[in-house]
Design an enzyme around this catalytic site. Structure first.
Site, PDB file in Angstrom:
ATOM      1  CB  SER A  20      -0.872   0.036   1.271  1.00  8.02           C
ATOM      2  OG  SER A  20      -1.894   1.247   1.402  1.00  8.02           O
ATOM      3  CB  SER A  28      -7.067  14.265  -3.913  1.00 14.02           C
ATOM      4  OG  SER A  28      -7.263  14.169  -2.664  1.00 14.02           O
ATOM      5  CG  HIS A  53      -9.081  12.989  -6.305  1.00 16.70           C
ATOM      6  ND1 HIS A  53      -9.935  14.228  -6.112  1.00 16.70           N
ATOM      7  CD2 HIS A  53      -8.975  12.208  -5.158  1.00 16.70           C
ATOM      8  CE1 HIS A  53     -10.480  14.001  -4.687  1.00 16.70           C
ATOM      9  NE2 HIS A  53      -9.803  12.948  -4.253  1.00 16.70           N
ATOM     10  CB  THR A  86     -15.961   9.036  -6.526  1.00 15.81           C
ATOM     11  OG1 THR A  86     -17.124   9.219  -5.931  1.00 15.81           O
ATOM     12  CG2 THR A  86     -15.492  10.105  -7.303  1.00 15.81           C
ATOM     13  CE  LYS A  96     -13.818  13.083  -4.053  1.00 18.58           C
ATOM     14  NZ  LYS A  96     -13.157  12.259  -3.185  1.00 18.58           N
ATOM     15  CB  THR A 121     -25.808  -0.626   2.595  1.00 16.93           C
ATOM     16  OG1 THR A 121     -26.302   0.531   2.947  1.00 16.93           O
ATOM     17  CG2 THR A 121     -25.008  -0.632   1.317  1.00 16.93           C
ATOM     18  CB  THR A 122     -30.941   0.976   1.245  1.00 18.67           C
ATOM     19  OG1 THR A 122     -31.510   0.175   2.466  1.00 18.67           O
ATOM     20  CG2 THR A 122     -31.997   1.219   0.084  1.00 18.67           C
ATOM     21  CB  THR A 140      -7.210  15.992   5.277  1.00 23.90           C
ATOM     22  OG1 THR A 140      -8.455  16.061   6.180  1.00 23.90           O
ATOM     23  CG2 THR A 140      -7.429  15.796   3.925  1.00 23.90           C
TER      24      THR A 140
HETATM   25  C1  LIG Z   1     -13.327  11.153  -1.997  1.00 22.70           C
HETATM   26  C2  LIG Z   1     -12.166  10.149  -2.049  1.00 22.70           C
HETATM   27  C3  LIG Z   1     -12.825   8.799  -1.837  1.00 22.70           C
HETATM   28  C4  LIG Z   1     -14.284   8.602  -1.567  1.00 22.70           C
HETATM   29  O1  LIG Z   1     -15.200   8.889  -2.527  1.00 22.70           O
HETATM   30  P1  LIG Z   1     -16.627   9.250  -2.110  1.00 22.70           P
HETATM   31  O2  LIG Z   1     -17.321   8.720  -3.340  1.00 22.70           O
HETATM   32  O3  LIG Z   1     -16.645  10.660  -1.760  1.00 22.70           O
HETATM   33  O4  LIG Z   1     -16.919   8.510  -0.889  1.00 22.70           O
HETATM   34  C5  LIG Z   1     -11.940   7.719  -2.191  1.00 22.70           C
HETATM   35  N1  LIG Z   1     -10.787   7.841  -2.627  1.00 22.70           N
HETATM   36  C6  LIG Z   1     -10.195   9.175  -2.764  1.00 22.70           C
HETATM   37  C7  LIG Z   1      -8.694   9.191  -3.127  1.00 22.70           C
HETATM   38  C8  LIG Z   1     -10.862  10.260  -2.343  1.00 22.70           C
HETATM   39  O5  LIG Z   1     -10.348  11.331  -2.536  1.00 22.70           O
END
Ligand SMILES: *Cc1c(COP(=O)(O)O)cnc(C)c1O
Length: 404
Positions: free
Chosen positions: A136, A188, A216, A244, A247, A276-277, A363
């Site tokens: 990792s 990010s 990202h 995701t 974003k 989960t739903t 963060t």
């Molecule tokens: C924001 C983020 C996530 C999580 O994505 P969400 O859809 O917002 O839960 C996963 N990995 C990284 C690197 C992120 O910045």
């Protein structure tokens, strides 16, 4: 145990360190991004947002809004169940097909967020393969770290984006053990990009799986918005691509794209998927509209996005502001102190109507507190001029460090 006293003390400690988080209450206006309103106790001010992850402004794209509204009218609000029990709707299935196509994989699987996708998939994969070792990157996102922890598998951390260190670790592992290399394409908080090709070469050599978080990058890199792996011609070499819909795609939800068998395995085993739903069908339909739009008509927007980023970086550099080197659309400015960092962003908001959220611990590591600017294709030259002027004035007023 004095429970309330315990919480109060922990909060006081955060405040003393400058790490207490204060959320800005904003009200977005469809059609006017990056402008928004900000609510405080008894008033509402107009602001310009410079820290949104709605990188391309797709959260207000008319086709995306229409898909969401039309679907609500057709099928209602919620999905009504988990994926297994009445919650696999037509809209979910279509979105998964679209995501598999985007990444040129056999199949894709939706989760309620990118965080859940990482946690559920990594814990399921590494937790079920006997003897599995996870490699990792040290800067991996909290959601990947959660997945690694929850798997209970052995983990080895390699130095950030350091293929030599990764190779040393790989060479040290018994060759017959299953291995997963876990990394992000685009980090990010620093805006730097992973050496995907070299990592895939090592994965081939040491017979490891690869798991990439393209959160990202999806929508913004590659000729179809498939991410940095698409841009670099490496998509077919990655075992699992995670992304995701929240974003660049401007909606919400997370996913993985991979082989038919791997996806089927995660679908069958991952608690974070099963119990989960499912997302509301209207959300899935909006995400499908966004993915299609960004894939088929997004190239101009991607180019504008890169141009806006380049322009902003030039303006900040010319003004002598200490921007951190970045290979992407993310523009970090180092402050290096949590209290000063918050002072800068408080001044930006109260004196100039500019919203930048301070980025502090956990963060980023302590001592590297920073501003993180995210220019979009929609930020204008005037927006940029105002931002640079405000930052320059604040830098002088607070006697902060300029670029070397
Ligand atoms: C924001 C983020 C996530 C999580 O994505 P969400 O859809 O917002 O839960 C996963 N990995 C990284 C690197 C992120 O910045």
């Amino acid at each position: 145990m004095d429970y309330e006293g315990f919480f109060a003390k922990a909060i006081d400690k955060l405040k003393a360190e400058g790490n207490y988080r204060i959320f800005a209450e904003i009200e977005r206006h469809a059609g006017y991004f990056p402008n928004a309103s900000r609510h405080t106790e008894n008033k509402k001010d107009e602001i310009t947002v410079w820290c949104s992850n709605d990188y391309l402004g797709m959260g207000q794209n008319p086709q995306v809004l229409k898909a969401m509204k039309d679907t609500i009218d057709l099928v209602g609000a919620g999905s009504g169940g988990t994926r297994n029990i009445s919650g696999t709707t037509h809209q979910h299935v279509i979105l998964e097909q679209e995501l598999a196509e985007l990444h040129q994989k056999e199949n894709a699987l939706l989760f309620t967020s990118g965080y859940v996708a990482n946690d559920a998939t990594l814990s399921t994969l590494a937790g079920n393969m006997p003897g599995c070792v996870i490699l990792s990157d040290e800067f991996n996102h909290a959601s990947m770290i959660a997945g690694v922890r929850h798997s209970g598998a052995e983990k080895r951390i390699f130095k950030h984006n350091d293929v030599a260190d990764l190779e040393t670790l790989l060479a040290d592992i018994e060759p017959s053990r299953p291995k997963i290399i876990v990394f992000e394409s685009l980090y990010s908080m620093d805006g730097d990009i992973a050496p995907i090709r070299k990592i895939c070469d090592l994965a081939d050599e040491y017979h490891a799986m690869t798991y990439i978080d393209e959160v990202h990058a999806v929508g913004m890199y590659g000729p179809r918005g498939g991410g940095v792996a698409e841009r670099d011609g490496q998509m077919d070499r990655i075992t699992v691509i995670q992304g995701t819909l929240a974003k660049a795609f401007g909606v919400v939800g997370g996913y993985i794209a991979a082989s038919q068998k791997l996806v089927d395995f995660v679908r069958s085993k991952a608690n974070g998927f099963i119990f989960t739903t499912s997302l509301p069908p209207a959300v899935a339909a909006a995400a499908t509209a966004s993915v299609r739009h960004v894939r088929d008509q997004g190239q101009e927007r991607r180019e504008q996005h890169q141009e806006r980023t380049k322009t902003l970086k030039e303006l900040l550099t010319d003004a002598g502001l200490p921007i951190m080197p970045s290979d992407s659309h993310i523009v970090p400015i180092m402050v290096g102190d949590p209290i000063l960092c918050k002072q800068v962003t408080d001044d930006l908001m109260s004196r100039y109507g500019i919203y930048v959220q301070p980025i502090n611990h956990p963060t980023v590591p302590k001592g590297t507190e920073r501003l993180r600017l995210t220019p979009s294709p929609i930020h204008s030259d005037e927006d940029m001029a105002e931002l640079v002027k405000a930052l320059t004035e604040i830098w002088s007023r607070l006697a902060l460090k300029w670029a070397a």
